[in-house]
Design a protein around this motif. Structure first.
Motif, PDB file in Angstrom:
ATOM      1  N   GLU A 178       0.565  -0.948   0.057  1.00 45.02           N
ATOM      2  CA  GLU A 178       0.269   0.104   0.052  1.00 45.02           C
ATOM      3  C   GLU A 178       0.686   1.242  -0.095  1.00 45.02           C
ATOM      4  OE1 GLU A 178      -2.871   0.307   3.556  1.00 45.02           O
ATOM      5  OE2 GLU A 178      -3.325   2.084   2.930  1.00 45.02           O
ATOM      6  N   ASP A 190       1.802   9.447  -8.341  1.00 43.64           N
ATOM      7  CA  ASP A 190       0.955   7.890  -9.286  1.00 43.64           C
ATOM      8  C   ASP A 190       1.641   7.737 -10.096  1.00 43.64           C
ATOM      9  OD1 ASP A 190      -0.875   7.993 -11.767  1.00 43.64           O
ATOM     10  OD2 ASP A 190      -2.334   7.163 -10.059  1.00 43.64           O
ATOM     11  N   HIS A 210       4.031  -0.293  -4.098  1.00 44.74           N
ATOM     12  CA  HIS A 210       2.516  -0.644  -5.425  1.00 44.74           C
ATOM     13  C   HIS A 210       3.599  -1.513  -6.114  1.00 44.74           C
ATOM     14  CE1 HIS A 210      -0.950  -0.695  -6.818  1.00 44.74           C
ATOM     15  NE2 HIS A 210      -0.289  -0.717  -8.288  1.00 44.74           N
ATOM     16  N   ASN A 222      -3.151   6.508  -7.590  1.00 42.39           N
ATOM     17  CA  ASN A 222      -2.506   5.385  -6.821  1.00 42.39           C
ATOM     18  C   ASN A 222      -2.856   5.693  -5.651  1.00 42.39           C
ATOM     19  OD1 ASN A 222      -0.184   5.278  -9.330  1.00 42.39           O
ATOM     20  ND2 ASN A 222      -1.899   3.500  -8.406  1.00 42.39           N
TER      21      ASN A 222
END
Length: 132
Positions: free
Chosen positions: A1, A102, A28, A120
């Protein structure tokens, strides 16, 4: 995460400066901070969300027109942190400032609400208040 946390907001007077920081943590799918395009957005009460600035993975900055040379975005990949140096602040800069990460591209166009679901990671925001 992936998680981002903003800091550095506060209350200042017109013409003063603030430096916001956004600290990134997590990964991620093997992507880390260096792989993320980072962005700052802001939203004032009752107003549309605005994209302030974006910095690419190779540290190329891009700014909204309203910044007018007053703000500078930078990133420190060793500290997993992106900064927004804000100078010559004006009362109209008063807003909650959000950081986003992101692994493709931070949204440049969106509706009135901030695109928190389209990236994200999205921070909790930091309040900036500029008084005259």
């Amino acid at each position: 995460e992936v998680r981002v946390v903003e800091s550095g907001g506060g209350s200042v007077r017109t013409g003063e400066s603030l430096r916001l920081a956004c600290t990134y943590s997590g990964s991620h799918g093997g992507y880390t901070f260096g792989d993320a395009e980072m962005a700052w957005y802001r939203q004032a009460p009752g107003a549309r969300c605005e994209l302030i600035s974006v910095i690419s993975t190779d540290a190329k900055p891009d700014y909204a027109d309203f910044v007018q040379g007053r703000f500078t975005i930078s990133r420190d990949n060793d500290k997993n942190t992106v900064y927004l140096q804000m100078n010559s602040l004006k009362p109209e800069d008063t807003a909650v400032y959000y950081c986003a990460a992101d692994f493709y591209k931070a949204p440049r166009t969106f509706g009135s609400k901030c695109p928190s679901q389209a990236v994200n990671a999205w921070g909790q925001g930091t309040q900036v208040t500029v008084s005259s």
